[in-house]
Write a protein that holds these residues in place. Structure first.
Motif, PDB file in Angstrom:
ATOM      1  N   LEU A   1       0.832  -1.212   0.000  1.00 33.01           N
ATOM      2  CA  LEU A   1       0.000   0.000   0.000  1.00 33.01           C
ATOM      3  C   LEU A   1       0.865   1.261   0.000  1.00 33.01           C
ATOM      4  CD1 LEU A   1      -2.739  -1.120   2.569  1.00 33.01           C
ATOM      5  CD2 LEU A   1      -2.883  -1.138   0.072  1.00 33.01           C
ATOM      6  N   ALA A   2       1.959   1.220   0.768  1.00 30.12           N
ATOM      7  CA  ALA A   2       2.841   2.391   0.830  1.00 30.12           C
ATOM      8  C   ALA A   2       3.458   2.664  -0.544  1.00 30.12           C
ATOM      9  CB  ALA A   2       3.936   2.167   1.868  1.00 30.12           C
ATOM     10  N   ARG A   3       3.944   1.606  -1.199  1.00 31.65           N
ATOM     11  CA  ARG A   3       4.550   1.781  -2.518  1.00 31.65           C
ATOM     12  C   ARG A   3       3.532   2.297  -3.529  1.00 31.65           C
ATOM     13  NH1 ARG A   3       9.319  -1.084  -3.983  1.00 31.65           N
ATOM     14  NH2 ARG A   3      10.264  -2.184  -2.224  1.00 31.65           N
ATOM     15  N   HIS A   4       2.326   1.755  -3.453  1.00 31.96           N
ATOM     16  CA  HIS A   4       1.280   2.191  -4.381  1.00 31.96           C
ATOM     17  C   HIS A   4       1.015   3.686  -4.235  1.00 31.96           C
ATOM     18  CE1 HIS A   4      -2.438   2.301  -6.617  1.00 31.96           C
ATOM     19  NE2 HIS A   4      -3.024   2.830  -5.565  1.00 31.96           N
ATOM     20  N   LYS A   5       0.856   4.129  -2.994  1.00 31.46           N
ATOM     21  CA  LYS A   5       0.542   5.543  -2.777  1.00 31.46           C
ATOM     22  C   LYS A   5       1.718   6.435  -3.178  1.00 31.46           C
ATOM     23  CE  LYS A   5      -3.682   5.613  -1.145  1.00 31.46           C
ATOM     24  NZ  LYS A   5      -4.766   6.187  -1.954  1.00 31.46           N
ATOM     25  N   ARG A   6       2.944   5.973  -2.926  1.00 35.19           N
ATOM     26  CA  ARG A   6       4.104   6.786  -3.334  1.00 35.19           C
ATOM     27  C   ARG A   6       4.107   6.960  -4.844  1.00 35.19           C
ATOM     28  NH1 ARG A   6       7.495   3.240  -0.096  1.00 35.19           N
ATOM     29  NH2 ARG A   6       7.408   4.005   2.039  1.00 35.19           N
ATOM     30  N   ARG A   7       3.803   5.876  -5.569  1.00 29.45           N
ATOM     31  CA  ARG A   7       3.749   5.973  -7.027  1.00 29.45           C
ATOM     32  C   ARG A   7       2.705   6.958  -7.507  1.00 29.45           C
ATOM     33  NH1 ARG A   7       5.358   1.415 -10.357  1.00 29.45           N
ATOM     34  NH2 ARG A   7       6.876   0.295  -9.116  1.00 29.45           N
ATOM     35  N   ARG A   8       1.673   7.110  -6.705  1.00 29.09           N
ATOM     36  CA  ARG A   8       0.603   8.033  -7.085  1.00 29.09           C
ATOM     37  C   ARG A   8       0.884   9.446  -6.582  1.00 29.09           C
ATOM     38  NH1 ARG A   8      -0.737   4.086 -10.000  1.00 29.09           N
ATOM     39  NH2 ARG A   8      -2.783   3.097  -9.897  1.00 29.09           N
ATOM     40  N   GLY A   9       2.072   9.650  -6.027  1.00 31.86           N
ATOM     41  CA  GLY A   9       2.473  11.012  -5.646  1.00 31.86           C
ATOM     42  C   GLY A   9       2.139  11.411  -4.223  1.00 31.86           C
ATOM     43  N   TYR A  10       1.685  10.471  -3.426  1.00 34.02           N
ATOM     44  CA  TYR A  10       1.366  10.810  -2.027  1.00 34.02           C
ATOM     45  C   TYR A  10       2.636  10.939  -1.194  1.00 34.02           C
ATOM     46  CZ  TYR A  10      -3.630   9.752  -2.505  1.00 34.02           C
ATOM     47  OH  TYR A  10      -4.954   9.766  -2.846  1.00 34.02           O
ATOM     48  N   ASP A  11       2.510  11.738  -0.152  1.00 31.02           N
ATOM     49  CA  ASP A  11       3.542  11.823   0.860  1.00 31.02           C
ATOM     50  C   ASP A  11       3.213  10.722   1.865  1.00 31.02           C
ATOM     51  OD1 ASP A  11       5.702  13.086   1.768  1.00 31.02           O
ATOM     52  OD2 ASP A  11       4.720  15.031   2.096  1.00 31.02           O
ATOM     53  N   VAL A  12       4.071   9.707   1.942  1.00 30.84           N
ATOM     54  CA  VAL A  12       3.714   8.506   2.696  1.00 30.84           C
ATOM     55  C   VAL A  12       4.553   8.378   3.960  1.00 30.84           C
ATOM     56  CG1 VAL A  12       3.760   5.972   2.631  1.00 30.84           C
ATOM     57  CG2 VAL A  12       2.954   7.265   0.634  1.00 30.84           C
ATOM     58  N   VAL A  13       3.895   7.997   5.040  1.00 29.63           N
ATOM     59  CA  VAL A  13       4.639   7.526   6.215  1.00 29.63           C
ATOM     60  C   VAL A  13       4.220   6.078   6.457  1.00 29.63           C
ATOM     61  CG1 VAL A  13       5.023   7.723   8.691  1.00 29.63           C
ATOM     62  CG2 VAL A  13       4.889   9.783   7.293  1.00 29.63           C
ATOM     63  N   PHE A  14       5.172   5.199   6.372  1.00 26.37           N
ATOM     64  CA  PHE A  14       4.931   3.771   6.590  1.00 26.37           C
ATOM     65  C   PHE A  14       5.714   3.381   7.844  1.00 26.37           C
ATOM     66  CE2 PHE A  14       6.388  -0.586   4.616  1.00 26.37           C
ATOM     67  CZ  PHE A  14       5.834  -1.269   5.689  1.00 26.37           C
ATOM     68  N   LEU A  15       4.938   2.985   8.871  1.00 33.63           N
ATOM     69  CA  LEU A  15       5.538   2.706  10.180  1.00 33.63           C
ATOM     70  C   LEU A  15       5.519   1.225  10.521  1.00 33.63           C
ATOM     71  CD1 LEU A  15       3.733   5.412  12.368  1.00 33.63           C
ATOM     72  CD2 LEU A  15       6.034   5.550  11.384  1.00 33.63           C
TER      73      LEU A  15
ATOM     74  N   ASP B   1      12.389  -6.448   0.829  1.00 35.18           N
ATOM     75  CA  ASP B   1      12.190  -5.200   0.077  1.00 35.18           C
ATOM     76  C   ASP B   1      11.172  -4.279   0.729  1.00 35.18           C
ATOM     77  OD1 ASP B   1      13.968  -5.034  -1.921  1.00 35.18           O
ATOM     78  OD2 ASP B   1      12.686  -5.870  -3.494  1.00 35.18           O
ATOM     79  N   ILE B   2      11.166  -4.261   2.042  1.00 31.22           N
ATOM     80  CA  ILE B   2      10.191  -3.437   2.770  1.00 31.22           C
ATOM     81  C   ILE B   2      10.710  -2.001   2.847  1.00 31.22           C
ATOM     82  CG2 ILE B   2       9.063  -3.084   5.009  1.00 31.22           C
ATOM     83  CD1 ILE B   2       8.157  -5.624   3.435  1.00 31.22           C
ATOM     84  N   THR B   3       9.822  -1.045   2.537  1.00 33.82           N
ATOM     85  CA  THR B   3      10.262   0.355   2.459  1.00 33.82           C
ATOM     86  C   THR B   3       9.701   1.193   3.608  1.00 33.82           C
ATOM     87  OG1 THR B   3       8.381   0.810   1.032  1.00 33.82           O
ATOM     88  CG2 THR B   3      10.458   0.304  -0.072  1.00 33.82           C
ATOM     89  N   ASN B   4       9.762   0.651   4.821  1.00 33.90           N
ATOM     90  CA  ASN B   4       9.250   1.429   5.958  1.00 33.90           C
ATOM     91  C   ASN B   4      10.048   2.721   6.123  1.00 33.90           C
ATOM     92  OD1 ASN B   4      11.157  -0.742   6.746  1.00 33.90           O
ATOM     93  ND2 ASN B   4      11.204   0.377   8.665  1.00 33.90           N
ATOM     94  N   ASP B   5       9.330   3.773   6.526  1.00 33.25           N
ATOM     95  CA  ASP B   5       9.982   5.075   6.679  1.00 33.25           C
ATOM     96  C   ASP B   5      10.538   5.267   8.076  1.00 33.25           C
ATOM     97  OD1 ASP B   5       9.287   6.351   4.071  1.00 33.25           O
ATOM     98  OD2 ASP B   5       7.281   5.828   4.751  1.00 33.25           O
ATOM     99  N   ASP B   6      10.112   4.411   8.984  1.00 34.57           N
ATOM    100  CA  ASP B   6      10.587   4.543  10.360  1.00 34.57           C
ATOM    101  C   ASP B   6      10.517   3.158  10.980  1.00 34.57           C
ATOM    102  OD1 ASP B   6      11.381   5.543  12.812  1.00 34.57           O
ATOM    103  OD2 ASP B   6       9.784   7.048  12.956  1.00 34.57           O
ATOM    104  N   PHE B   7      11.231   2.987  12.044  1.00 30.38           N
ATOM    105  CA  PHE B   7      11.178   1.726  12.786  1.00 30.38           C
ATOM    106  C   PHE B   7      11.174   2.128  14.244  1.00 30.38           C
ATOM    107  CE2 PHE B   7      12.619  -2.013  14.896  1.00 30.38           C
ATOM    108  CZ  PHE B   7      12.279  -3.093  14.093  1.00 30.38           C
ATOM    109  N   ILE B   8       9.998   2.027  14.852  1.00 28.69           N
ATOM    110  CA  ILE B   8       9.914   2.511  16.237  1.00 28.69           C
ATOM    111  C   ILE B   8      10.086   1.359  17.217  1.00 28.69           C
ATOM    112  CG2 ILE B   8       7.366   2.441  16.221  1.00 28.69           C
ATOM    113  CD1 ILE B   8       8.330   5.239  18.083  1.00 28.69           C
TER     114      ILE B   8
END
Ligand code: MSP
Length: 498
Positions: free
Chosen positions: A32-46, A86-93
């Motif tokens: 879902l994160a990759r899909h939204k990034r491709r569509r130009g969204y600013d994504v936060v994937f946690l 190939d996980i593109t998480n933006d943060d790892f809490i």
């Protein structure tokens, strides 16, 4: 204004190594994160890890380590798996980080000031491995209803959160926000739970004498925070709450939590009430997916039938694993994980349909046009392609968007595969070798061009599911000259077992 998208996984317990259950939620979130990034969204994937509580403490003790040393040793295994998948998480809490402890302390202090926390005495039946209190009625035969192990009788002084005061609000919120809890069956489950039961107050502390591994209560030296109260707050602490309100205010309203069905109550009851008591809105959505089982059995660390994702990707590759998990079972339902099922998907969807289409098209472009991809001329395109392929090309992105906005991975893949199937059929019906024989060059050009356009688009849209495959397709057919490589998915031929 920027379009934003926030997607989260549960934070995983670090009492053991990650398995396919963990990787399932994380891959779904990544898609879902990759899909939204491709569509130009600013994504936060946690994503992240849940490091406090009795379970982790026990696992550390068994290894003869301090809990901190134990968790520090396990975290790299999770991070490594996400890298391998190939996980593109933006943060790892990590819940042991100061930024998280601060947010938990803030929640507790504010709720305490407000009078939503009070000191009481807790008598209850407690399941140590699950870290859940049960009522007499729930713990039939003195057993935990979840794991079936014996519960322990406990009496202790603890802090309670006035959850019961917010039951009516939550019921109303869920009823007036369809799509807040998905699938609908899970929403209905939560609604009937709230309609049929009087919510108790939530015990949010543990006496240090029993459990010292946790976040201290700001107003009591004798207690640490209950692990679930601590863990749920990760979703906001990772967005910068309470210190970085701007970032939080931007991303929180769009937050979607992907979780397993087993942790629905904590997410759909405790969490919205905690937020509401703090004057914050609930997340946009909570989607509870089903469970993978192996054969007849639920897969779990305690049952010892755990499938290691690394073994599967060593044999089939990352993309096949990702594709299989998201294609095989509707997100929300339970599924059975098996090698045979992967091989079947591989040989069918991937080798026969997608791989074959790409390979045939590249071969024809080489054979008929020396590797050049002709330019598509829609005006002169053959009516069959115009009817069967063009509308599928034009409508694909919108169908994928709609499907993924509802977390329906299968519907998105089906839309892509309808285009692939239409192309394969078009090749069979058109018989390009006849066009060649009859020197119908412009028709042949258009024939290859429309296939190439379809493949490029399918390759793009499949990217969130299979990132490496998408790149390979682009490398082979993305430019105006083909660069044929090996087939994407060479058929797996299974040797007959004796
Ligand atoms: N730490 C809590 C979550 C806190 S979130 C604020 C926790 N951790 S867990 O590691 O036990 O599980 C994390 C997720 O993995 C859950 O969503 C659970 O449903 C999922 N899975 C664990 N085993 C699974 C399968 N066999 N199949 C699918 N998902 C499963 O709960």
């Amino acid at each position: 204004m920027n379009r934003v998208f926030t997607i989260t996984t549960p934070i995983y317990y670090v009492n053991g190594l990650p398995h396919i259950g963990h990787s399932y939620t994380t891959i779904a979130a990544d898609c879902l994160a990759r899909h939204k990034r491709r569509r130009g969204y600013d994504v936060v994937f946690l994503t992240g890890t849940d490091e406090h509580g009795q379970k982790v403490l026990k696992a550390a003790e068994e290894k003869g380590l301090t809990p901190q040393a134990f968790v520090d040793g396990i975290i790299p295994r999770f991070k490594e798996l996400w890298r391998r998948l190939d996980i593109t998480n933006d943060d790892f809490i990590r819940t042991t980080e100061p930024r998280h402890a601060e947010a938990v302390g803030y929640f507790l202090s504010e709720l305490y000031k407000k009078g939503d926390l009070y000191l009481g005495s807790y008598k209850g039946l407690y399941c140590v491995p699950c870290e859940v209190f049960w009522t007499e009625k729930q713990a039939v035969g003195g057993q935990c209803p979840d794991c079936r192990r014996p519960v322990e009788k406990i009496v202790e002084s603890n802090y309670f959160f006035k959850m019961s005061a917010y039951q009516a609000w939550l019921l109303d919120y869920i009823k007036t926000h369809p799509g807040f809890i998905l699938p609908d069956s899970r929403q209905n489950e939560v609604l009937s739970f709230l309609e049929e039961n009087q919510l108790g107050d939530l015990c949010v502390s543990r006496p240090k004498t029993r459990l010292s591994w946790g976040i201290p209560l700001p107003f009591s030296p004798d207690h640490v925070t209950y692990v679930w109260f601590d863990a749920l707050i990760n979703y906001v602490s990772a967005l910068g709450y309470p210190g970085h309100r701007e970032r939080f205010d931007e991303f929180w309203p769009e937050a979607i939590h992907l979780i397993g069905k087993d942790i629905l109550r904590q997410h759909a009851v405790f969490w919205p009430i905690m937020l509401h008591a703090m004057g914050l809105n609930p997340p946009k959505r909570i989607f509870a997916h089903g469970w993978w089982q192996v054969g007849e059995e639920k897969m779990s660390k305690s049952r010892g039938n755990v499938v290691n994702p690394l073994d599967v990707i060593d044999e089939f590759g990352i993309d096949v694993y990702r594709y299989f998990l998201l294609r095989e079972v509707p997100f929300g339902l339970d599924g059975v994980f098996s090698r045979e099922a992967i091989v079947q998907r591989f040989n069918g969807d991937l080798a026969n349909d997608l791989g074959n289409l790409v390979y045939r098209t590249l071969t024809m472009a080489e054979k008929y046009f020396d590797g050049r991809i002709p330019v598509l001329n829609k005006a002169t395109l053959d009516p069959a392609a115009r009817q069967n392929i063009l509308p599928k090309i034009d409508g694909l992105a919108a169908r994928v968007d709609a499907a993924l906005d509802g977390q329906d991975f299968i519907a998105a893949l089906e839309a892509i595969w309808e285009l692939i199937a239409a192309c394969n059929k078009h090749i069979e019906v058109t018989k390009p070798w006849n066009l060649k024989k009859e020197n119908r060059t412009s028709e042949l050009e258009n024939f290859i061009a429309v296939l190439a356009a379809a493949i490029r688009l399918a390759g793009e849209e499949v990217g969130p599911f299979m990132p490496a495959t998408s790149q390979k397709i682009n490398a082979q057919i993305g430019a105006d000259r083909v660069a044929k490589g090996d087939p994407l998915f060479p058929r797996i031929i299974e040797e007959k077992k004796q």
